[in-house]
Structure formats: structure tokens, C-alpha cells
Design a protein around this motif. Structure first.
Motif, PDB file in Angstrom:
ATOM      1  N   SER A 236      16.361 -18.898  19.797  1.00  0.00           N
ATOM      2  CA  SER A 236      17.452 -19.352  18.936  1.00  0.00           C
ATOM      3  C   SER A 236      18.341 -20.296  19.728  1.00  0.00           C
ATOM      4  O   SER A 236      18.460 -20.185  20.946  1.00  0.00           O
ATOM      5  CB  SER A 236      18.286 -18.173  18.424  1.00  0.00           C
ATOM      6  OG  SER A 236      17.578 -17.424  17.464  1.00  0.00           O
ATOM      7  N   CYS A 266      13.501 -25.037  10.594  1.00  0.00           N
ATOM      8  CA  CYS A 266      13.949 -23.721  11.048  1.00  0.00           C
ATOM      9  C   CYS A 266      15.166 -23.317  10.231  1.00  0.00           C
ATOM     10  O   CYS A 266      15.846 -24.182   9.665  1.00  0.00           O
ATOM     11  CB  CYS A 266      14.288 -23.753  12.537  1.00  0.00           C
ATOM     12  SG  CYS A 266      15.761 -24.732  12.935  1.00  0.00           S
ATOM     13  N   PRO A 267      15.471 -22.030  10.169  1.00  0.00           N
ATOM     14  CA  PRO A 267      16.700 -21.612   9.496  1.00  0.00           C
ATOM     15  C   PRO A 267      17.926 -22.139  10.239  1.00  0.00           C
ATOM     16  O   PRO A 267      17.962 -22.143  11.474  1.00  0.00           O
ATOM     17  CB  PRO A 267      16.641 -20.078   9.564  1.00  0.00           C
ATOM     18  CG  PRO A 267      15.216 -19.746   9.852  1.00  0.00           C
ATOM     19  CD  PRO A 267      14.684 -20.884  10.661  1.00  0.00           C
ATOM     20  N   TYR A 269      22.008 -21.532  10.431  1.00  0.00           N
ATOM     21  CA  TYR A 269      23.060 -20.596  10.045  1.00  0.00           C
ATOM     22  C   TYR A 269      24.433 -21.186  10.383  1.00  0.00           C
ATOM     23  O   TYR A 269      24.638 -21.768  11.449  1.00  0.00           O
ATOM     24  CB  TYR A 269      22.906 -19.268  10.788  1.00  0.00           C
ATOM     25  CG  TYR A 269      21.622 -18.533  10.472  1.00  0.00           C
ATOM     26  CD1 TYR A 269      21.553 -17.657   9.391  1.00  0.00           C
ATOM     27  CD2 TYR A 269      20.489 -18.723  11.248  1.00  0.00           C
ATOM     28  CE1 TYR A 269      20.372 -16.981   9.090  1.00  0.00           C
ATOM     29  CE2 TYR A 269      19.306 -18.042  10.962  1.00  0.00           C
ATOM     30  CZ  TYR A 269      19.255 -17.179   9.881  1.00  0.00           C
ATOM     31  OH  TYR A 269      18.092 -16.515   9.594  1.00  0.00           O
ATOM     32  N   ARG A 304      22.254 -21.388   5.692  1.00  0.00           N
ATOM     33  CA  ARG A 304      22.332 -19.956   5.408  1.00  0.00           C
ATOM     34  C   ARG A 304      23.619 -19.366   5.989  1.00  0.00           C
ATOM     35  O   ARG A 304      24.151 -19.863   6.970  1.00  0.00           O
ATOM     36  CB  ARG A 304      21.127 -19.222   6.028  1.00  0.00           C
ATOM     37  CG  ARG A 304      19.783 -19.768   5.590  1.00  0.00           C
ATOM     38  CD  ARG A 304      18.651 -18.930   6.139  1.00  0.00           C
ATOM     39  NE  ARG A 304      17.345 -19.520   5.855  1.00  0.00           N
ATOM     40  CZ  ARG A 304      16.193 -18.911   6.086  1.00  0.00           C
ATOM     41  NH1 ARG A 304      16.176 -17.690   6.626  1.00  0.00           N
ATOM     42  NH2 ARG A 304      15.041 -19.520   5.800  1.00  0.00           N
ATOM     43  N   PRO A 307      24.521 -13.793   9.689  1.00  0.00           N
ATOM     44  CA  PRO A 307      24.256 -12.369   9.458  1.00  0.00           C
ATOM     45  C   PRO A 307      25.568 -11.595   9.350  1.00  0.00           C
ATOM     46  O   PRO A 307      26.538 -11.904  10.052  1.00  0.00           O
ATOM     47  CB  PRO A 307      23.479 -11.952  10.723  1.00  0.00           C
ATOM     48  CG  PRO A 307      22.874 -13.215  11.233  1.00  0.00           C
ATOM     49  CD  PRO A 307      23.840 -14.304  10.887  1.00  0.00           C
ATOM     50  N   GLN A 318      17.343 -12.611  13.243  1.00  0.00           N
ATOM     51  CA  GLN A 318      17.014 -13.872  12.587  1.00  0.00           C
ATOM     52  C   GLN A 318      17.053 -15.011  13.610  1.00  0.00           C
ATOM     53  O   GLN A 318      18.115 -15.348  14.127  1.00  0.00           O
ATOM     54  CB  GLN A 318      18.011 -14.172  11.460  1.00  0.00           C
ATOM     55  CG  GLN A 318      18.075 -13.079  10.398  1.00  0.00           C
ATOM     56  CD  GLN A 318      19.190 -12.060  10.668  1.00  0.00           C
ATOM     57  OE1 GLN A 318      19.501 -11.763  11.813  1.00  0.00           O
ATOM     58  NE2 GLN A 318      19.752 -11.533   9.602  1.00  0.00           N
ATOM     59  N   LYS A 319      15.893 -15.574  13.909  1.00  0.00           N
ATOM     60  CA  LYS A 319      15.826 -16.700  14.839  1.00  0.00           C
ATOM     61  C   LYS A 319      16.204 -17.984  14.115  1.00  0.00           C
ATOM     62  O   LYS A 319      15.900 -18.154  12.933  1.00  0.00           O
ATOM     63  CB  LYS A 319      14.410 -16.849  15.406  1.00  0.00           C
ATOM     64  CG  LYS A 319      13.853 -15.580  16.052  1.00  0.00           C
ATOM     65  CD  LYS A 319      14.611 -15.235  17.313  1.00  0.00           C
ATOM     66  CE  LYS A 319      13.980 -14.016  17.985  1.00  0.00           C
ATOM     67  NZ  LYS A 319      14.732 -13.606  19.179  1.00  0.00           N
ATOM     68  N   TYR A 322      22.117 -21.803  15.168  1.00  0.00           N
ATOM     69  CA  TYR A 322      23.418 -21.251  14.790  1.00  0.00           C
ATOM     70  C   TYR A 322      24.508 -22.274  15.122  1.00  0.00           C
ATOM     71  O   TYR A 322      24.668 -22.659  16.281  1.00  0.00           O
ATOM     72  CB  TYR A 322      23.688 -19.942  15.529  1.00  0.00           C
ATOM     73  CG  TYR A 322      22.859 -18.782  15.047  1.00  0.00           C
ATOM     74  CD1 TYR A 322      23.350 -17.892  14.099  1.00  0.00           C
ATOM     75  CD2 TYR A 322      21.559 -18.577  15.523  1.00  0.00           C
ATOM     76  CE1 TYR A 322      22.592 -16.825  13.645  1.00  0.00           C
ATOM     77  CE2 TYR A 322      20.792 -17.512  15.077  1.00  0.00           C
ATOM     78  CZ  TYR A 322      21.306 -16.638  14.132  1.00  0.00           C
ATOM     79  OH  TYR A 322      20.547 -15.584  13.687  1.00  0.00           O
TER      80      TYR A 322
END
Length: 452
Positions: A236, A266-267, A269, A304, A307, A318-319, A322
Motif C-alpha cells: 500500500s 488499484c483502490p 482511499y 473509496r 476503512p 485493504q491494499k 491512501y
């Protein structure tokens, strides 16, 4: 003209300058020191006790420039506050968030004197905020004389302004925080060229010389490559950012990179104040054209929420990438908590993209060698530095050479150094002594009256 730096400790922190021009008393900014909890975070407002303030000017909406504003407005209930139209749209959100943070600090840590102001108080002050467009002359009358002032875009962040003041034949220019380079979301500073009698200039990057190959375009490419490498290896990537300005800029940069196939899938956040401010950036973009930002960027990136629970010292399940505040890993912020779990694993990266005060956790982490133990004291977590910790030269402040060039061409008789650590100011003193030997260079002693 006379001047007092109300920032108790000098340097960068509770930024606040009292300017006495003719019979007018003008306060420029009233911030909070992010490293000092409680009432001590404020400028020394006791020096204003017997002074009638004619005007408060806000250069931009970072908390080290506005965090104490409601307190000084409470003490001077008739003084108007002048700021740019964009800052007028942003300032309430920033102050309300500050009130929330202080209330939480009082409940969790018992910080005396917090909160310094309440939501109700903020709402009662807003009618005194006056938004002024860039390049429009505003006359301020005193009992005997008057001044004319004008705002000039200073880059740095949405709404940031330099201030030009004319008093009789005297011309004064205060840079505020400056960035001359154009950003994805914001144009760079646009200052008037020519002589000023007095120049008040920021010095943030006085000790930092950008190395060849570290230009912004190259650093953005290096950042994206680092994110891609980290994600591809199953890690991450944490980007600690300032919620105002830096988060929106990086979201726009990543949106472009994703469109052109440069950024790995990739996600992503993000959360907190930065998201709410992104909505305001969209509004500022539509109403003032001072910034370029569209909320559709967030949807296109599939942004997103963070968390719900970030467990201290534990790597999030969750990778992804951020993008969270604070930019300096200040204690009890999402970036601080995330860093405590990511730092101990070699597959992860923590990348800093802005100024980090050496005394903040972010500054201390940057100074810690790989393999050494780093303590997250506020979380009671200690971990070895196994993740990659990197700095990317994407500062929101101008290069020292650019500021020096601007200062020299003004041929100012008096130059006042502000917003910089002692070593940074010393560099400017030395250079200005060589290039403007007839100028009076003042590094104001905090809380002392200076003739300028």
C-alpha cells in the motif's frame, strides 16, 4: 510604518503580523501553531489589547494562518475581515473543522482552553467576512488618512493572495505564501513587477535548493512510478497530504495519469475534510474561475471511503493508495494511524509531498534511518522502519531563487522576512545583503516593535 510579529516563537506556526501604517492598525492573518496544544497555540493577542484594529486581512485558509481568527474577532467585535472571494467560500469549512478537532482533543486529552471557539460563534462571525476580487482597489479610511490595497494571486492554494498597499507615496507589498509554478488545479502567482518601498516576503524554502532533475514534472512522474511499483509488489502507498489544496491537486494529477494509462489500477482511499473541501473546490471553480476542479474526478477515480477502523500498528486489510491528512503525520490523524501499521512492512511506501516541520512526526520519520525503530507515541506503537519512506519535491511554496529574484527587482528600501525557519531566513539575509546592499533587511524578533 511599524510592525510586530505576533507569532510567539517566530518561524512557521501561528502566523500573524500587526502592521501600523499611518493611523491605521491592520492585522494580517491569525493562525494556530500546529505543534502547540491549547491557548499557547495562538499568537500573542495580548499585544492588541489596547489597540483598535481597523482591518484584518486573511492571505489564505490554511490553519496556521486562520486558526485563531475567531478569537481575535471576538476581542475586536467591530473589525471587518477582508479576504479573497475564493477564501470567503472556503474559510467557514476550515474553521468548523478546527472546532470539531479541538472539541475532540478536549474530550480525549483534556487540553485546557479547548475549544478556542464554537460552531455557533463561527456562524455569528461570517457577516464580517468581506470577499474582494483579485486586482480590485479597495480604500480603507482611518481617522486622518487612508490606504489603498489590492489583492494579487499568489498561487500556493485556492484563494491565496499577496497584498499591495499604497499609503501616500509609499508602496508596500506582502507576498503571503507563494508558488509561482502553475499546478493542475491552480495557476501560479502573478505579481506586479517594479519598485516597492517595503517588501514583506515569505522564506519557507530558504534552505532548500531544488536539485537538477527534481523539477515538478519529473517528481510527479517519479511519484506515479513509485505508486505503481508499490502496488504491483502487493503493498500500500500512503500519501500524507494537507486537506486544503494538496489533496485536490493530487486527485486531479492521478485522474490525468489514469486517463492516459500511466497509473496502475488499484483502490484509491480518501476521506475526511479533504473530500468536503473537494466539493467546495468544484463550487469555487464554477463561481470564480480561480481554480480548475471538477467533482467528477472523484467518481472517475472510483474514490473509496477510508476503512471505518484503522487499528494502530496494524496494516489495513485493504491494499491500495491512501490519500489522507495530515500532511505532516500529526498525532491522532488518519495518516498517523495508517503510518503506524504500514511502516513495519517492506512492501509499503510512505511518500511525503509537502513541507514537514522537523518537530512533527512526519519530519522525524523523514530523518529516521531505515531499520531504526520509530515510535508513534500517541498510539503507544513502536516499529522498525521497513517500508520505503520517500520525499517528492512537490512543495506548495516557491523556490528560494524565484523569491530572491522577485525581491531584488523591487529594489525595496526595507525587506521584512517572514514564514521561515531561522536557517532559511539566514540564507535570504546573506543573499539580499549581497544583491541589495542598500536595503534594510529585518528578521523581526517576535513580539517586538520594529520600525520599517
Amino acid at each position: 510604518m511599524k510592525l510586530i510579529d505576533l507569532n510567539r516563537q517566530g518561524g512557521i506556526g501561528a502566523n500573524s503580523l500587526l502592521l501600523m501604517i499611518g493611523d491605521l492598525n491592520i492585522l494580517v492573518d491569525c493562525g494556530l501553531n500546529p505543534k502547540t496544544p491549547g491557548v499557547g497555540a495562538l499568537p500573542d493577542l495580548s499585544l492588541l489589547r489596547d489597540i483598535e484594529l481597523d482591518l484584518i486581512i486573511i492571505t489564505h485558509c490554511h490553519l496556521d494562518h486562520i486558526g485563531g481568527l475567531p478569537v481575535v474577532m471576538r476581542q475586536h467585535p467591530k473589525t471587518p475581515v477582508l479576504l479573497t472571494q475564493s477564501s470567503r467560500m472556503l474559510i467557514e469549512k476550515m474553521l468548523h473543522n478546527s472546532a470539531n478537532v479541538m472539541q475532540k482533543q478536549k474530550e480525549e486529552d483534556g487540553v485546557p482552553g479547548y475549544p478556542l471557539f464554537t460552531h455557533k460563534e463561527i456562524e455569528g462571525l461570517t457577516k464580517r467576512f468581506v470577499g474582494l476580487p483579485f486586482k480590485k482597489v479597495k480604500k480603507i479610511k482611518g481617522k486622518r488618512g487612508e490606504i489603498e490595497l489590492m489583492f494579487h494571486p499568489s498561487g500556493h492554494v485556492a484563494g491565496a493572495t499577496a497584498v499591495e498597499i499604497h499609503h501616500g507615496m509609499r508602496k508596500i507589498f506582502l507576498t503571503g505564501d507563494v508558488l509561482f509554478e502553475h499546478l493542475r488545479t491552480l495557476k501560479g502567482a502573478h505579481f506586479p513587477i517594479g519598485h516597492f518601498d517595503t517588501l514583506i516576503i515569505e522564506t519557507t524554502r530558504g534552505m532548500t535548493e531544488r536539485a537538477y532533475g527534481k523539477e515538478r514534472v519529473h517528481e510527479i512522474a517519479r511519484l506515479i512510478d513509485s505508486i505503481n511499483d508499490t502496488i504491483a509488489k502487493g503493498g500500500s502507498f500512503l500519501l500524507p497530504v494537507f486537506a486544503l489544496g494538496r489533496m485536490q491537486e493530487l486527485l486531479a494529477v492521478f485522474h490525468d495519469a489514469r486517463r492516459f494509462g500511466r497509473l496502475i489500477e488499484c483502490p484509491i482511499y480518501a476521506g475526511g475534510l479533504g473530500i468536503g473541501l473537494s466539493e467546495l473546490f468544484d463550487e469555487v471553480s464554477r463561481k470564480t474561475k480561480d481554480v480548475q476542479f471538477d467533482m467528477r474526478i472523484l467518481k472517475d477515480l472510483g474514490l473509496r471511503k477510508l476503512p471505518k477502523k484503522i487499528m494502530p500498528g496494524q496494516e489495513p486489510a485493504q491494499k491500495g493508495l491512501y490519500i489522507v491528512s495530515s500532511g505532516m503525520l500529526v498525532e491522532k490523524t488518519p495518516s498517523y494511524a495508517l503510518a503506524s501499521g504500514l511502516l513495519g512492512h517492506a512492501r509499503n511506501t510512505i511518500g511525503f509531498v509537502g513541507y514537514c516541520d522537523p518537530d512533527t512526526p512526519g519530519g522525524k520519520l523523514l530523518a529516521t534511518k531505515p531499520g531504526a525503530t520509530f515510535a508513534f507515541d500517541a498510539l503507544d506503537v513502536r516499529t522498525k522502519v521497513k517500508a520505503r519512506v520517500d520525499r517528492f519535491e512537490l512543495s506548495g511554496h516557491a523556490e528560494r531563487g524565484e523569491l530572491l529574484e522577485f525581491a531584488v527587482q523591487t529594489k525595496a528600501r526595507s525587506i521584512v522576512l517572514t514564514h521561515g525557519d531561522p536557517d532559511a531566513r539566514d540564507w535570504f539575509k546573506t543573499q539580499l545583503a549581497e544583491q541589495l546592499p542598500k536595503a534594510k533587511v529585518i528578521d523581526p524578533v517576535p513580539l517586538r516593535l520594529h520600525e520599517v
